[in-house]
Design an enzyme around this catalytic site. Structure first.
Site, mmCIF file in Angstrom:
data_model
loop_
_atom_site.group_PDB
_atom_site.id
_atom_site.type_symbol
_atom_site.label_atom_id
_atom_site.label_comp_id
_atom_site.label_asym_id
_atom_site.label_seq_id
_atom_site.Cartn_x
_atom_site.Cartn_y
_atom_site.Cartn_z
ATOM 1 N N HIS A 145 0.859 -1.180 0.000
ATOM 2 C CA HIS A 145 0.000 0.000 0.000
ATOM 3 C C HIS A 145 0.894 1.229 0.000
ATOM 4 O O HIS A 145 2.021 1.204 0.510
ATOM 5 C CB HIS A 145 -0.862 -0.042 1.267
ATOM 6 N N LYS A 154 -11.121 -0.683 9.654
ATOM 7 C CA LYS A 154 -11.248 -1.917 8.870
ATOM 8 C C LYS A 154 -11.656 -3.106 9.741
ATOM 9 O O LYS A 154 -11.890 -4.194 9.223
ATOM 10 C CB LYS A 154 -9.930 -2.220 8.151
ATOM 11 N N CYS A 204 -4.712 2.306 -3.794
ATOM 12 C CA CYS A 204 -3.464 2.773 -3.161
ATOM 13 C C CYS A 204 -2.306 1.807 -3.424
ATOM 14 O O CYS A 204 -1.413 1.637 -2.594
ATOM 15 C CB CYS A 204 -3.647 2.992 -1.666
#
Length: 419
Positions: free
Chosen positions: A128, A231, A374
């Site tokens: 990421h 998350k 990302c």
């Protein structure tokens, strides 16, 4: 796990998530963007609400009842997280805004202090941006060199190439546990062991694994681990850094100001003990307490049950996706029973832009992700500007996958008629 157990798990959890029970564009919402952010159960929402309605006060700074209650709940959440990842002490848990801030904390505190010209940082091509850009910034400041682990032919972490990259110049290895684009589950225990043999420290990005898998930081022996609360059923704006106590004690503070101090004088200051020296200023108190509630919720559900259920959903999803012509899935294929990868699939369909797919699916009440997730460097390796991504969680069902597949096929047919 049988289909009956699947329905039992879905029935047991879906009523806990009020957001799921709404319509989008006149259709029942199907939320399939869980890798970006998960939804929040009532237990978490009510915990946050309760803090602001009953206990709102600053922590560590007051002797009155509200401050005492807020401090006890805030530090109680830290204790829960320490137990959740099996840290040796709650002093090893630092609250941050998110995993990105946690990585930057390590980069600027440990990296600027310990890296010098010629030292090497190893990351992978699947990282990421949050686990690439901070190290690029630190490399520019210190003269350190970044090396990238490539993918295997099956689009997984290339362990043999990683071994070849390791040397006595390697000072840090920073890798993702579960790729948010490829869905592969990286062999972090082996990676950490090999890195330690070379004398390097290891940071694990666990954003996509902590919500789905039981994590034991002592068993994998990582030096740092980062995660984002949003998350894992917690609010946005809260995450945490785990770090081995001895390493955190050697690291200087990342930010200066209130809370992180020991004493302040006109000619200098001393900083406080762990973990407070890394938590400058008023923290996200309610959000941290709600993160503790999310940990309670996930622990009650059992990760063994969550993982088994998600494996079954993954197997079903891939069976359906692989039946669609000209659809290319990135990352390794799961086994027939869904094992070997996370419950997500990034894909492209020949001749159809990912953003067009997601827009038309939204018209049917189906929320998926489109873009580069990302991971722009990784998408460039695939010669793709982006991809569509469906990501599942324990409150999703086979019926939702069926509706997604039907809507996806109708969207493909629509574009086929236009060509």
């Amino acid at each position: 796990m049988t289909a009956i157990q699947e329905k039992t798990l879905a029935a047991k959890t879906r009523s806990d998530f009020p957001l799921l029970h709404q319509q989008i564009n006149g259709k029942p919402l199907i939320y399939l963007d869980n890798a970006a952010t998960s939804q929040k159960p009532l237990a978490v929402i009510n915990t946050l609400k309760n803090y602001y309605e009953n206990d709102n006060a600053n922590v560590h700074r007051g002797a009155h009842s509200l401050s005492i209650r807020a401090t006890e709940a805030y530090e109680g959440a830290r204790d829960k997280i320490a137990q959740f990842v099996n840290a040796t002490s709650s002093q090893e848990i630092v609250f941050t805004r998110n995993a990105t801030e946690a990585i930057n904390l390590v980069a600027y505190s440990w990296g600027l202090t310990n890296l010098k010209p010629g030292d090497e940082i190893i990351i992978s091509v699947m990282e990421h941006h949050s686990n690439i850009v901070p190290w690029q910034m630190i490399a520019q400041k210190t003269g350190a060199v970044i090396k990238y682990v490539p993918l295997t032919e099956t689009e997984e972490f290339d362990l043999e190439q990683f071994k070849a990259l390791l040397s006595n110049k390697t000072k840090l290895v920073a890798v993702v546990h579960v790729s948010n684009t490829l869905g592969c589950i990286n062999p972090v225990e082996t990676i950490i062991n090999l890195a330690h043999q070379a004398g390097a420290k290891v940071l694990i990005d666990a954003c996509q694994s902590v919500p789905h898998l039981a994590i034991d930081v002592q068993a994998i022996d990582c030096d740092w681990l980062v995660a984002s609360g949003h998350k894992m059923c917690a609010p946005t704006g809260i995450g945490f850094l785990y770090g081995k106590k001895a390493i955190l004690e050697e690291m200087p503070p990342f930010l200066g100001g209130g809370e992180m101090i020991g004493e302040v004088f006109f000619d200098g200051f001393t900083y406080g003990e762990l973990p407070h020296k890394f938590e400058a200023g008023t923290p996200a108190i309610g959000e941290a307490i709600a993160l503790g509630a999310a940990v309670d919720y996930l622990t009650t559900l059992s990760f063994k049950e969550i993982h088994a259920y998600e494996e079954e959903l993954t197997a079903y999803l891939f069976k359906k996706l692989l039946e669609i012509p000209k659809l290319r899935i990135y990352g390794p294929k799961p086994t027939i029973d869904g094992k070997g990868r996370a419950a997500l699939a990034s894909f492209n369909i020949e001749g159809i832009h990912a953003s067009d797919l997601s827009t038309l699916l939204d018209n049917e009440g189906i929320a998926i992700r489109s873009g580069h997730h990302c991971t722009q460097p990784l998408h460039r390796l695939f010669d793709a500007s982006g991809s569509a991504r469906i990501s599942l969680y324990f409150y999703n069902t086979r019926e939702e996958i069926d509706r997604f597949i039907l809507a996806l096929q109708e969207t493909i047919d629509f574009f086929g008629m236009m060509l």
